[in-house]
Design a protein around this motif. Sequence first.
Motif, PDB file in Angstrom:
ATOM      1  N   VAL A 105      45.437  -0.243  43.135  1.00  0.00           N
ATOM      2  CA  VAL A 105      46.367  -0.894  44.053  1.00  0.00           C
ATOM      3  C   VAL A 105      47.661  -0.091  44.003  1.00  0.00           C
ATOM      4  N   GLN A 106      47.981   0.568  45.109  1.00  0.00           N
ATOM      5  CA  GLN A 106      49.141   1.449  45.173  1.00  0.00           C
ATOM      6  C   GLN A 106      50.148   0.930  46.186  1.00  0.00           C
ATOM      7  N   PRO A 107      51.430   1.175  45.933  1.00  0.00           N
ATOM      8  CA  PRO A 107      52.433   0.728  46.907  1.00  0.00           C
ATOM      9  C   PRO A 107      52.255   1.440  48.247  1.00  0.00           C
ATOM     10  N   ALA A 108      52.549   0.729  49.312  1.00  0.00           N
ATOM     11  CA  ALA A 108      52.508   1.303  50.667  1.00  0.00           C
ATOM     12  C   ALA A 108      53.940   1.578  51.122  1.00  0.00           C
ATOM     13  N   ARG A 109      54.075   2.078  52.318  1.00  0.00           N
ATOM     14  CA  ARG A 109      55.416   2.367  52.856  1.00  0.00           C
ATOM     15  C   ARG A 109      56.252   1.106  52.987  1.00  0.00           C
ATOM     16  N   GLU A 110      55.636   0.030  53.441  1.00  0.00           N
ATOM     17  CA  GLU A 110      56.338  -1.242  53.561  1.00  0.00           C
ATOM     18  C   GLU A 110      56.472  -1.860  52.175  1.00  0.00           C
ATOM     19  N   PRO A 111      57.645  -2.353  51.800  1.00  0.00           N
ATOM     20  CA  PRO A 111      57.863  -2.881  50.445  1.00  0.00           C
ATOM     21  C   PRO A 111      56.936  -4.031  50.043  1.00  0.00           C
ATOM     22  N   SER A 112      56.507  -4.854  51.004  1.00  0.00           N
ATOM     23  CA  SER A 112      55.663  -6.000  50.667  1.00  0.00           C
ATOM     24  C   SER A 112      54.170  -5.700  50.791  1.00  0.00           C
ATOM     25  N   ALA A 113      53.815  -4.438  51.034  1.00  0.00           N
ATOM     26  CA  ALA A 113      52.415  -4.073  51.285  1.00  0.00           C
ATOM     27  C   ALA A 113      51.881  -3.167  50.179  1.00  0.00           C
ATOM     28  N   VAL A 114      50.544  -3.133  50.080  1.00  0.00           N
ATOM     29  CA  VAL A 114      49.857  -2.246  49.139  1.00  0.00           C
ATOM     30  C   VAL A 114      48.753  -1.506  49.883  1.00  0.00           C
ATOM     31  N   ARG A 115      48.243  -0.472  49.240  1.00  0.00           N
ATOM     32  CA  ARG A 115      47.055   0.217  49.736  1.00  0.00           C
ATOM     33  C   ARG A 115      45.984   0.093  48.663  1.00  0.00           C
ATOM     34  N   LEU A 116      44.747  -0.140  49.098  1.00  0.00           N
ATOM     35  CA  LEU A 116      43.599  -0.287  48.199  1.00  0.00           C
ATOM     36  C   LEU A 116      42.835   1.028  48.204  1.00  0.00           C
ATOM     37  N   VAL A 117      42.884   1.739  47.082  1.00  0.00           N
ATOM     38  CA  VAL A 117      42.340   3.085  46.968  1.00  0.00           C
ATOM     39  C   VAL A 117      41.123   3.060  46.046  1.00  0.00           C
ATOM     40  N   VAL A 118      40.022   3.684  46.466  1.00  0.00           N
ATOM     41  CA  VAL A 118      38.856   3.816  45.594  1.00  0.00           C
ATOM     42  C   VAL A 118      39.290   4.684  44.412  1.00  0.00           C
ATOM     43  N   SER A 119      39.166   4.160  43.212  1.00  0.00           N
ATOM     44  CA  SER A 119      39.621   4.883  42.016  1.00  0.00           C
ATOM     45  C   SER A 119      39.031   6.285  41.961  1.00  0.00           C
TER      46      SER A 119
END
Length: 122
Positions: A63-77
Amino acid sequence: MKDWSSIRTAAWDASDNQKWVAERTGNGWTLRSVATGLFLSVDGTARPNASIIATREETTWDVQPAREPSAVRLVVSGTPLCVQLGSGSAILKLGDLREGGEAQQWRLEKGEPDNTHLRRRH
């Protein structure tokens, strides 16, 4: 018979099929559907445009931060691939992390009692 493996986005209605339990693993997170008990996963090998599905097999996500402060990105490890909304559809696919953009941003919300809601960032 309903197809429980496809993952699609829809307007939020708070039904169990839109809720996911985020569980910490040794190196990341798994996401398990409240409705089915299945895990958020990738259809086959992680590659660009692979479909995001629900399976019995656990997939570890970063779970990585996205550009928007309240959003995340879900990345395959261990990959540069993340969950994104498919072009012109409600189907979820894997996309290149370097592309960025709104289609890769998601919001995690604390649910009741230990559920985390995964919602498309609007």
